[in-house]
Structure formats: C-alpha cells, structure tokens
Design a protein around this motif. Structure first.
Motif, PDB file in Angstrom:
ATOM      1  N   ALA A  34       0.827  -1.210   0.000  1.00  0.00           N
ATOM      2  CA  ALA A  34       0.000   0.000   0.000  1.00  0.00           C
ATOM      3  C   ALA A  34       0.860   1.260   0.000  1.00  0.00           C
ATOM      4  N   GLN A  35       1.980   1.217   0.690  1.00  0.00           N
ATOM      5  CA  GLN A  35       2.876   2.371   0.712  1.00  0.00           C
ATOM      6  C   GLN A  35       3.517   2.590  -0.649  1.00  0.00           C
ATOM      7  N   VAL A  36       3.866   1.496  -1.332  1.00  0.00           N
ATOM      8  CA  VAL A  36       4.424   1.609  -2.683  1.00  0.00           C
ATOM      9  C   VAL A  36       3.397   2.230  -3.618  1.00  0.00           C
ATOM     10  N   TRP A  37       2.131   1.757  -3.520  1.00  0.00           N
ATOM     11  CA  TRP A  37       1.079   2.332  -4.366  1.00  0.00           C
ATOM     12  C   TRP A  37       0.923   3.834  -4.097  1.00  0.00           C
ATOM     13  N   TYR A  38       0.896   4.217  -2.826  1.00  0.00           N
ATOM     14  CA  TYR A  38       0.677   5.623  -2.487  1.00  0.00           C
ATOM     15  C   TYR A  38       1.807   6.503  -3.029  1.00  0.00           C
TER      16      TYR A  38
END
Length: 248
Positions: A93-97
């Motif tokens: 999720a952090q990579v996506w954000y």
C-alpha cells in the motif's frame, strides 16, 4: 553617483531584503514542521489501524473508517487528515501511495482527505466490490444464526449501504425483513412504537428468541425421546406454515 555605485547599492539592498525575508520565513516553516510533528506523534499514540495492501481479509473500508474516527477526534484539517492517513500505509500500500502521489500534477496542490479516500478506495475497494457488499446487506437473512449473530453481521454490512438507511424506520425495517420467523411477528408489532429504535429492537428480538428457545429446551427435558421427535416435527411444521414476508 556613478552607474556602478547605483548598481552596487541596488545589489546590496536586494541582499539585505533577501536576508530579512528568509529570517521571517524560516521561523514560520519551523513552526509548521513542529506542528505537523506534534500532530503525527499524537496520531500514532491513538493507535490508528494500518493497511498493508497484501494481506487476505483486509477491509479497506474498515481501515478508512478507523483512521477517520481518530483524525476527527483530533480536529485536524482535510490536508492533515490525508497526510496522517498516508503514514498508516505499509508495504504494498505504501508503494502504491508513493507512485500515485508522484504521478499527481503539481498544479492540483496538496492532497485533501476526499481525494485520498477516493483514490484509496478506487485501488483497494473498487465500485464492483462495493456493490457486492451492498447486495450481501440487502439479501442477509438470519437463517441458522442467532439474533445476536445476525444483528452483528447486519451492522457490519450496513456501512456499505448508508443510502438505504436514511432514517431509523428504514433501519428497523431492514432488520425485521431478515430476522427469523420465530421472532418476526413480535418485532413487527414493536417497531410501531414511537420510542423504538434499532438498538432496542435488536435487544428485544434477542430476548424473545432466548425465551422461546429456553421454553423449547425445558419441554424437551420433560418428555421422552419419541415425544421429542414428534415435538420437533410439529415445530418445523409450524415454522413452515408461518407467513414468510409480513408487511413492516
């Protein structure tokens, strides 16, 4: 005064003004940084949920609701909500954000809460999946569940269909439409009371169910095995003969 002297004076004046401006801006920036650091520290202390984006069973809506509850209690701005919520994204999720934020146009300005929420749900809880949850809510029946279990599941699914529960009467009608026949009649009568609400109706239905099941259990203990089978057969027949969809 020569042109050279005038030029030197202008350069000196510009340097002086720049120094004064920077001296004024730096404390403001430091104050803003200190404020955000303080906000983040307070936010983390309240133990908001995390979202990894890679675990089976993660509920994106539950994550947003949990984070928003904490942020609302802090009284932060829409921009601060978006920034603080992003700190709770982990791993995938952090990579996506990070990628999503990098691809945003600078002209759009700082990220607001509504923009963050829309982008997050679009990625991890798209419209098609939300529609499935709404259908689950609409079609939910008590079945083999107890009233307590049915009430809990209905409450959990209700967050996906707020438009269907615009007033207390709609909430109670939805509950009664899926409750078991053994308590439906009593519930239908009680929702007509002016002081009745969903929470009270759920408690009332649970009490009615427990009373009826307790009475059946006592009757079974007083009779023999053969009579028990006959009683069970009669009970099933009575349930099948009861109207399935009384008007609410």
């Amino acid at each position: 005064m020569t042109n050279g002297n005038i030029r030197e004076s202008l350069v000196s004046l510009a340097r002086t003004m720049t120094i004064h401006v920077n001296m004024g801006v730096e404390p403001i920036l430091n104050a803003m940084e200190n404020t955000m650091t303080s906000r983040l520290r307070d936010f983390v202390r309240m133990n908001p949920p995390n979202f990894l984006g890679s675990m089976m069973g993660e509920d994106p809506q539950e994550f947003l609701d949990g984070v928003f509850k904490v942020l609302s209690s802090m009284g932060v701005t829409s921009r601060e909500k978006a920034e603080l919520a992003s700190y709770q994204l982990r791993e995938v999720a952090q990579v996506w954000y990070t990628q999503w934020n990098d691809n945003r146009s600078v002209e759009w300005g700082p990220i607001e809460w509504e923009e963050f929420k829309e982008a997050f749900l679009g990625k991890y809880f798209p419209h098609e999946r939300r529609e499935v949850k709404v259908e689950d809510f609409i079609n939910l029946k008590q079945g083999n569940m107890s009233v307590e279990e049915y009430s809990l599941k209905l409450t959990m699914l209700s967050k996906y269909a707020p438009s269907l529960l615009s007033n207390p009467r709609d909430e109670m009608s939805r509950f009664v439409s899926g409750v078991a026949d053994r308590v439906k009649e009593e519930c239908c009568r009680n929702i007509l009371h002016d002081d009745m609400n969903l929470s009270r109706l759920m408690v009332y239905a649970q009490a009615i169910e427990e009373t009826k099941l307790s009475r059946i259990s006592r009757n079974l203990k007083r009779i023999g095995p053969s009579d028990q089978n006959e009683l069970r057969f009669r009970k099933r027949s009575q349930i099948q003969d009861e109207p399935r969809d009384p008007k609410v």
